[in-house]
Design an enzyme around this catalytic site. Structure first.
Site, PDB file in Angstrom:
ATOM      1  N   ARG A  21       0.847  -1.297  -0.109  1.00 18.31           N
ATOM      2  CA  ARG A  21      -0.040  -0.203   0.099  1.00 18.31           C
ATOM      3  C   ARG A  21       0.808   1.179  -0.092  1.00 18.31           C
ATOM      4  NH1 ARG A  21      -4.973  -1.763   4.234  1.00 18.31           N
ATOM      5  NH2 ARG A  21      -5.279  -3.822   3.148  1.00 18.31           N
ATOM      6  N   SER A 112      -8.068  -1.114   0.749  1.00 18.68           N
ATOM      7  CA  SER A 112      -9.042  -1.779   1.661  1.00 18.68           C
ATOM      8  C   SER A 112      -9.526  -0.384   2.295  1.00 18.68           C
ATOM      9  CB  SER A 112      -8.216  -2.541   2.694  1.00 18.68           C
ATOM     10  OG  SER A 112      -9.392  -3.123   3.561  1.00 18.68           O
ATOM     11  N   HIS A 113      -9.402  -0.160   3.857  1.00 21.15           N
ATOM     12  CA  HIS A 113     -10.155   0.786   4.425  1.00 21.15           C
ATOM     13  C   HIS A 113      -9.456   2.059   4.397  1.00 21.15           C
ATOM     14  CE1 HIS A 113      -6.746  -0.995   6.836  1.00 21.15           C
ATOM     15  NE2 HIS A 113      -6.925   0.440   7.837  1.00 21.15           N
ATOM     16  N   LYS A 125      -2.436  -6.655  -3.938  1.00 18.11           N
ATOM     17  CA  LYS A 125      -2.078  -7.838  -3.353  1.00 18.11           C
ATOM     18  C   LYS A 125      -2.418  -9.089  -4.132  1.00 18.11           C
ATOM     19  CE  LYS A 125      -6.665  -7.327  -0.986  1.00 18.11           C
ATOM     20  NZ  LYS A 125      -7.480  -7.442   0.407  1.00 18.11           N
ATOM     21  N   ASP A 276     -16.215  -1.973   4.586  1.00 25.59           N
ATOM     22  CA  ASP A 276     -15.015  -1.154   4.253  1.00 25.59           C
ATOM     23  C   ASP A 276     -14.721  -1.030   2.484  1.00 25.59           C
ATOM     24  OD1 ASP A 276     -14.038  -3.658   3.867  1.00 25.59           O
ATOM     25  OD2 ASP A 276     -11.877  -2.968   4.385  1.00 25.59           O
ATOM     26  N   ASP A 278     -12.835  -2.725   0.504  1.00 27.91           N
ATOM     27  CA  ASP A 278     -12.765  -3.758  -0.544  1.00 27.91           C
ATOM     28  C   ASP A 278     -13.995  -4.856  -0.111  1.00 27.91           C
ATOM     29  OD1 ASP A 278     -11.315  -4.115   1.592  1.00 27.91           O
ATOM     30  OD2 ASP A 278     -10.008  -5.691   0.811  1.00 27.91           O
ATOM     31  N   ASP A 280     -14.347  -6.497   2.688  1.00 32.68           N
ATOM     32  CA  ASP A 280     -14.153  -7.624   3.657  1.00 32.68           C
ATOM     33  C   ASP A 280     -14.177  -7.228   5.465  1.00 32.68           C
ATOM     34  OD1 ASP A 280     -11.775  -6.022   4.099  1.00 32.68           O
ATOM     35  OD2 ASP A 280     -10.326  -7.545   3.430  1.00 32.68           O
ATOM     36  N   ARG A 281     -14.634  -6.174   5.584  1.00 33.98           N
ATOM     37  CA  ARG A 281     -14.897  -5.770   6.957  1.00 33.98           C
ATOM     38  C   ARG A 281     -16.260  -5.591   7.187  1.00 33.98           C
ATOM     39  NH1 ARG A 281     -10.311  -1.989   9.555  1.00 33.98           N
ATOM     40  NH2 ARG A 281      -8.415  -2.827   8.647  1.00 33.98           N
ATOM     41  N   THR A 343      -1.704 -10.961  13.473  1.00 35.01           N
ATOM     42  CA  THR A 343      -2.760 -10.041  12.828  1.00 35.01           C
ATOM     43  C   THR A 343      -2.494 -10.364  11.400  1.00 35.01           C
ATOM     44  OG1 THR A 343      -3.049  -8.480  14.504  1.00 35.01           O
ATOM     45  CG2 THR A 343      -3.282  -7.540  12.398  1.00 35.01           C
ATOM     46  N   GLU A 362     -11.225 -11.261  13.641  1.00 34.16           N
ATOM     47  CA  GLU A 362     -10.034 -10.049  13.912  1.00 34.16           C
ATOM     48  C   GLU A 362     -10.734  -8.904  14.737  1.00 34.16           C
ATOM     49  OE1 GLU A 362      -6.217  -9.710  11.946  1.00 34.16           O
ATOM     50  OE2 GLU A 362      -7.529  -9.518  10.240  1.00 34.16           O
ATOM     51  N   LYS A 375     -11.526 -12.241   4.957  1.00 36.35           N
ATOM     52  CA  LYS A 375     -12.597 -12.296   5.708  1.00 36.35           C
ATOM     53  C   LYS A 375     -13.751 -11.680   4.688  1.00 36.35           C
ATOM     54  CE  LYS A 375     -10.379  -7.730   6.979  1.00 36.35           C
ATOM     55  NZ  LYS A 375      -8.935  -7.641   6.687  1.00 36.35           N
ATOM     56  N   ARG A 495      -0.992   0.961  17.617  1.00 34.48           N
ATOM     57  CA  ARG A 495      -2.536   0.123  18.028  1.00 34.48           C
ATOM     58  C   ARG A 495      -2.201  -0.297  19.545  1.00 34.48           C
ATOM     59  NH1 ARG A 495      -4.840   0.714  13.296  1.00 34.48           N
ATOM     60  NH2 ARG A 495      -4.127  -0.394  11.460  1.00 34.48           N
TER      61      ARG A 495
HETATM   62  C1  VG1 Z   1      -5.112  -3.802   9.874  1.00 31.21           C
HETATM   63  C2  VG1 Z   1      -6.069  -4.619  10.972  1.00 31.21           C
HETATM   64  C3  VG1 Z   1      -5.849  -6.063  10.583  1.00 31.21           C
HETATM   65  C4  VG1 Z   1      -6.209  -6.288   9.279  1.00 31.21           C
HETATM   66  C5  VG1 Z   1      -5.628  -5.502   8.307  1.00 31.21           C
HETATM   67  C6  VG1 Z   1      -6.147  -5.589   6.952  1.00 31.21           C
HETATM   68  O1  VG1 Z   1      -3.865  -4.315   9.947  1.00 31.21           O
HETATM   69  O2  VG1 Z   1      -5.444  -4.500  12.226  1.00 31.21           O
HETATM   70  O3  VG1 Z   1      -6.517  -6.863  11.679  1.00 31.21           O
HETATM   71  O4  VG1 Z   1      -6.041  -7.755   8.891  1.00 31.21           O
HETATM   72  O5  VG1 Z   1      -5.633  -4.243   8.613  1.00 31.21           O
HETATM   73  O6  VG1 Z   1      -7.371  -5.239   6.830  1.00 31.21           O
HETATM   74  P1  VG1 Z   1      -2.633  -3.322  10.603  1.00 31.21           P
HETATM   75  O7  VG1 Z   1      -1.333  -3.817  10.413  1.00 31.21           O
HETATM   76  O8  VG1 Z   1      -2.873  -1.972  10.238  1.00 31.21           O
HETATM   77  O9  VG1 Z   1      -3.177  -3.318  12.001  1.00 31.21           O
HETATM   78  V1  VG1 Z   1      -8.072  -4.602   5.287  1.00 31.21           V
HETATM   79  O10 VG1 Z   1      -9.743  -4.870   5.617  1.00 31.21           O
HETATM   80  O11 VG1 Z   1      -7.353  -3.155   5.524  1.00 31.21           O
HETATM   81  O12 VG1 Z   1      -7.518  -5.369   4.020  1.00 31.21           O
HETATM   82 CO    CO Z   2     -10.871  -4.468   3.745  1.00 29.06          CO
END
Ligand code: VG1
Ligand code: CO
Length: 542
Positions: A21, A112-113, A125, A276, A278, A280-281, A343, A362, A375, A495
């Site tokens: 990313r 993603s988010h 990815k 979110d 993509d 998956d959340r 994670t 998660e 997810k 975090r």
């Molecule tokens: C975060 C979350 C993790 C999740 C990842 C991808 O990672 O904590 O639980 O699997 O995002 O989610 P990090 O390394 O920033 O804590 V997604 O929906 O952004 O693909």
């Molecule tokens: Co996502």
């Protein structure tokens, strides 16, 4: 038609928690995307003549990179690509398409988010033939290839019309543009009792789904409104936009606050959800009650048998280490395995493939099962809808009853975003250095029982992943966990995960931040969060 183009390596193409990313302008540098895609191909073997799935979450730069990926797949010898119409495929839908059509793997374009737009984030990815995110061994191999890449292969073909469903030949390869929703919707129908959910809507059950202008819009419209008969207007912000309407497509209490406010309001619908960038959340909010993702996975697991796809019961539950222990109590009661992984969804793949776990979760609003290897936001929403229809109770009743049966795991995550990397690293280094000295000491009247840097030993392939988060466990089972995010694109995000178990039923309706106040202060005492980050409070509390 195949061209070999000379290129120079970029030094910053290490995949994080979920792919590579970066900001869009970084991706727009000459050959930046090409380098990474070629490095993926260079790290793989045996795809000659095979099929590659390509899709993304519709964010800015998606369409351009899709064309690049198609031309490069042809030049590298793939026999076919399957591309979601309009360049759209949610992450779980891509996982399903890879599995259903037994393709070699897939490339998903998403951050993603993270926010999207000309100055925001983009991502790439790779998912393997099991439909799951590339395991660490593969992401490490891809990173190695990016360091020495000298050229990439592409084909001079005219841009493919990715908006029209159908099949064309291009660059000696077949390009099939597929309906991004159809296969996924059919899979959902096979898992859940659509008749019961439909009847619920018919008798007046009201729901709000917020797609946050991200990829789940078309999926939610088709499944919730067209197939399940939820009234038109149930889905909001359902048109995917390249910049998500200027918002973060992150379904948490900050970025989906409007949904939270609606669900707490006087005329709240029965059930609210969001997904979110993509898809998956999932964010789950019942009328008058927010369900934490850690609780949600526990409650879904406890009630899964009510859905046809899980009526035989579960083989096991897996959760990431920072996720609360609520699911552990359910696994214990069901007499099934519980697994604690680092994670990131890539660590669940082996457990799912080996049929050791059926449901995974998660704390970051990710829940899923063995139906795909990612997810899956809408899956979680549909399982909730199925459970609500089967039990005929409100979300709040189900949640409070769960707490009185199992106890409540008060849980919160505090994020400190865009902290200077040096300062965040100093905090972690300092903490790591004193881990050995912490056990036996007391903070705010609580005694530390143990402290370590989480290492995971994969029970399936025997691999070890170290330094996956620092955890401090207190006597009595409370804990705080510290780790740095692996998905951000500027500075570092710290975090802090805080958890306390409360068995006493009469103390299940406290405010979460109040219930965790001592632990929150203890976390600062132990790690010096405020002094290291220079921040008086977190940027995001979930
Ligand atoms: C975060 C979350 C993790 C999740 C990842 C991808 O990672 O904590 O639980 O699997 O995002 O989610 P990090 O390394 O920033 O804590 V997604 O929906 O952004 O693909
Ligand atoms: Co996502």
């Amino acid at each position: 038609m195949i061209r070999t183009v000379p290129t120079k390596p970029y030094s910053d193409q290490k995949p994080g928690t979920s792919g590579l990313r970066k900001k869009v302008p970084v991706f727009q540098q000459e050959h930046y995307a090409e380098n990474f895609i070629q490095s993926i191909f260079n790290a793989l073997d045996g795809f000659e003549g095979k099929t590659l799935v390509i899709g993304g979450d519709g964010r800015f730069y998606n369409r351009e990179v899709i064309q690049k990926a198609i031309a490069m797949a042809a030049a590298n010898g793939f026999g076919k690509v399957m591309v979601g119409q309009g360049g759209i495929l949610s992450t779980p839908a891509a996982s399903h398409v890879i599995r259903k059509y037994k393709t070699f793997g897939g490339i998903i374009l998403s951050a993603s988010h993270n926010p999207g737009g000309p100055h925001e984030d983009f991502g790439i990815k790779y998912n393997a033939g099991n439909g799951g995110p590339a395991p660490e061994k593969l992401t490490d191999a891809i990173f190695e290839k990016t360091k020495t890449i000298a050229n990439f292969k592409t084909t001079d073909i005219a841009a493919i019309d990715i908006d029209t469903i159908g099949t064309v030949e291009a660059g000696g390869m077949t390009v099939e543009i597929i309906d991004p929703v159809a296969d996924y919707a059919e899979l959902m129908e096979s898992l859940f009792d659509f008749d019961a959910i439909r009847a619920n809507f018919k008798y007046g059950f009201r729901m709000r789904f917020d797609a946050m202008h991200a990829v789940t819009g078309p999926y939610a419209k088709e499944i919730l409104e067209n197939r399940l008969g939820a009234p038109n207007g149930t889905c909001r912000n359902f048109k995917p936009l390249p910049d998500f309407g200027g918002h973060h497509p992150d379904p948490n209490l900050v970025h989906a606050k409007h949904l939270y406010d609606e669900m707490m309001g006087p005329d709240a619908p029965d059930f609210g959800a969001a997904s979110d960038g993509d898809g998956d959340r999932n964010l789950i909010i019942g009328k008058g009650i927010f369900v934490t993702p850690s609780d949600s996975v526990a409650m879904l697991a406890a009630n899964a048998r009510l859905a046809p796809g899980y009526k035989e019961g579960l083989k096991g539950i897996a959760r990431s280490m920072p996720t609360s222990g609520a699911a552990d109590r359910v696994a214990e009661k069901l007499g099934i395995g519980i697994y604690e992984t680092p994670t990131g969804w890539k660590f669940f793949g082996n457990l799912l493939d080996a049929d050791m776990a059926t449901i995974c979760g998660e704390e970051s609003a990710g829940t899923g099962s063995n139906h795909v290897r990612e997810k899956d936001g809408l899956w979680a929403v549909l399982l909730w809808l199925n459970i609500l229809a089967a039990r005929g109770e409100s979300c709040k009743q189900i949640v409070t009853e769960h707490w009185s049966t199992y106890g409540r795991n008060y849980y919160s995550r505090h994020d400190y975003e865009e902290v200077e990397s040096d300062r965040a690293n100093a905090l972690v280094d300092e903490l790591r250095a004193k881990l050995g000295a912490l056990p036996g000491t007391s903070v705010r009247g609580m005694t530390i029982a143990s402290a370590d840097d989480f290492a995971y030993h994969d029970p399936v392939d025997g691999s070890t992943s170290e330094r996956q988060g620092i955890r401090v466990l207190f006597e009595g089972g409370s804990r705080v966990v510290f780790r740095l995010s692996g998905t951000g694109t500027s500075g570092a995000t710290l975090r802090v995960y805080i958890e306390r178990y409360e068995p006493d039923k009469s103390r299940h309706d406290l405010d979460t931040q109040v219930a965790l106040a001592d632990l929150i202060s203890a976390a600062d005492d132990i790690a010096g969060i405020r002094s290291h980050t220079g921040r008086a409070k977190p940027s995001v509390i979930t």
